[in-house]
Design an enzyme around this catalytic site. Structure first.
Site, PDB file in Angstrom:
ATOM      1  CE  LYS A 199      -3.657   2.333   2.575  1.00 55.82           C
ATOM      2  NZ  LYS A 199      -4.591   2.238   3.707  1.00 55.82           N
ATOM      3  CE  LYS A 251      -5.990   1.828  -0.440  1.00 55.06           C
ATOM      4  NZ  LYS A 251      -6.530   1.751   0.883  1.00 55.06           N
TER       5      LYS A 251
HETATM    6  C1  PBG Z   1      -7.023   3.138   5.522  1.00 48.86           C
HETATM    7  C2  PBG Z   1      -7.516   3.127   4.126  1.00 48.86           C
HETATM    8  C3  PBG Z   1      -7.408   4.153   3.186  1.00 48.86           C
HETATM    9  C4  PBG Z   1      -8.011   3.702   2.027  1.00 48.86           C
HETATM   10  C5  PBG Z   1      -8.491   2.438   2.280  1.00 48.86           C
HETATM   11  N1  PBG Z   1      -8.152   2.086   3.577  1.00 48.86           N
HETATM   12  C6  PBG Z   1      -6.915   5.525   3.300  1.00 48.86           C
HETATM   13  C7  PBG Z   1      -5.562   5.857   3.677  1.00 48.86           C
HETATM   14  O1  PBG Z   1      -4.653   5.024   3.751  1.00 48.86           O
HETATM   15  O2  PBG Z   1      -5.376   7.046   3.930  1.00 48.86           O
HETATM   16  C8  PBG Z   1      -8.120   4.489   0.764  1.00 48.86           C
HETATM   17  C9  PBG Z   1      -9.091   3.962  -0.225  1.00 48.86           C
HETATM   18  C10 PBG Z   1      -9.405   4.904  -1.319  1.00 48.86           C
HETATM   19  O3  PBG Z   1      -8.756   5.955  -1.494  1.00 48.86           O
HETATM   20  O4  PBG Z   1     -10.347   4.596  -2.064  1.00 48.86           O
HETATM   21  N2  PBG Z   1      -7.972   2.546   6.377  1.00 48.86           N
END
Ligand code: PBG
Length: 328
Positions: A199, A251
């Site tokens: 991520k 992601k």
């Molecule tokens: C954190 C989380 C995030 C997203 C999914 N889970 C946000 C982040 O890391 O700030 C982002 C998903 C998206 O942008 O569609 N719980």
């Protein structure tokens, strides 16, 4: 001057729709799509999220109907996120039995029956008043190991509520092993782990932070990956697979197809990719201005993600995509 005759003519296979369909290398099935859903505690009607056209925060009472819509569209699953009315330093509501996410899981699992996989976000950022994905140490840094302890309790609460898959999105080291141990210790051996393995600290999460009314100031660069690092993405995936992840995720999706392809080639488990909020909203915003064909752009996005190796795709356009994929 005589024109040299081409020796090879790949265009032959592009002559007609039936031919193109016959030779298509990648087919996307609605069953591999997952719809993210937002539940807002205390809401009594759906509220549109301005930066994500077509996406809403739902009241708890409405989540069952959204899950049914997803199931009836033939989707593979839903991924639940929740916005609690109270937040604190340690994200207490994440582990509370009557916490909004855990209640949403229970309602969704009941609505889904055997038709759909119910996934829940396992992370503290929606529950903390500082907006970080973990708890803070005295010096203000995100405390990895203290956070694992909370993730373990959150995991058991989510499994107790009926979640089929836990989406570990916090990027703490050792989170997969910690959660697997906690689940097994509580008898939840059948609850699966989808690890947000790679991520990245992306600009594309902006609209999501609106959607969950994030309190974050600063950034997540001390735990999410540097967008410049490809090898490190593969390493994170390898570690999470070894710790027991059932599914790995990359992601965001489109800017990281190289990482996705690497992970798909190296892993024995299914690989998911998340077409995140900013990727979604870029398409929506351009389409609203008439600058891009919305349907074609969403279809191209999921097709490209699948082509790069994504077995499972999270997308906010999942329900419409299911219909478009059927009549293509
Ligand atoms: C954190 C989380 C995030 C997203 C999914 N889970 C946000 C982040 O890391 O700030 C982002 C998903 C998206 O942008 O569609 N719980």
């Amino acid at each position: 001057m005589s024109v040299p005759r081409p020796e090879r003519r790949p265009r032959r296979l592009r002559t007609a729709p039936a031919m193109r369909r016959l030779v298509r290398e990648t087919r996307v099935d609605p069953a591999q799509l997952v719809l993210p859903l937002f539940v807002r505690e205390g809401a009594d009607e759906a509220r549109a999220i301005e930066s994500m056209p077509g996406v809403s925060q739902h009241p708890l009472a409405g989540i069952g109907a959204e899950v049914r819509r997803a199931a009836d569209a033939g989707l593979g699953g839903v991924m639940l996120f929740a916005i609690p009315t109270t937040r604190d330093a340690t994200g207490t509501q994440a582990c509370a039995v009557d916490g909004i996410l855990n209640r949403a899981i229970a309602a969704s699992a009941e609505a889904a029956g055997d038709d759909l996989v119910v996934m829940a976000d396992l992370c503290l950022d929606e529950f903390t008043d500082h907006g970080h994905c973990g708890v803070l140490a005295a010096d203000g840094s995100v405390d990895n190991d203290a956070t694992l302890d909370i993730y373990m309790r959150m995991a058991v609460a989510q499994a107790d509520a009926g979640a089929h898959v836990l989406g570990l999105s916090g990027m703490m080291d050792g989170q997969v092993a910690a959660v697997r141990g906690a689940l097994d210790g509580a008898g939840h051996t059948a609850t699966s782990i989808l690890a947000y393995a790679a991520k990245y600290a992306s600009a594309a999460y902006g609209p999501f932070r609106d959607a969950v009314e994030s309190e974050l100031e600063g950034d997540r660069r001390s735990y999410q990956l540097d967008p410049a690092n490809r090898r490190e993405g593969a390493l994170e995936a390898e570690i999470d697979e070894a710790e027991g992840a059932d599914i790995l995720m990359v992601k965001p999706a489109l800017p990281y197809l190289d990482v996705l392809a690497d992970v798909a080639a190296a892993s024995a488990v299914p690989v998911a990719a998340y077409h995140v909020s900013g990727e979604y909203s870029q398409i929506e915003a351009a389409a609203q201005r008439g600058w891009i064909d919305r349907r074609a752009a969403h279809l191209e996005a999921v097709t490209s993600i699948a082509r790069a190796g994504g077995d499972i795709i999270l997308t906010y356009a999942a329900i419409e995509l299911a219909a478009w994929l059927r009549d293509r």
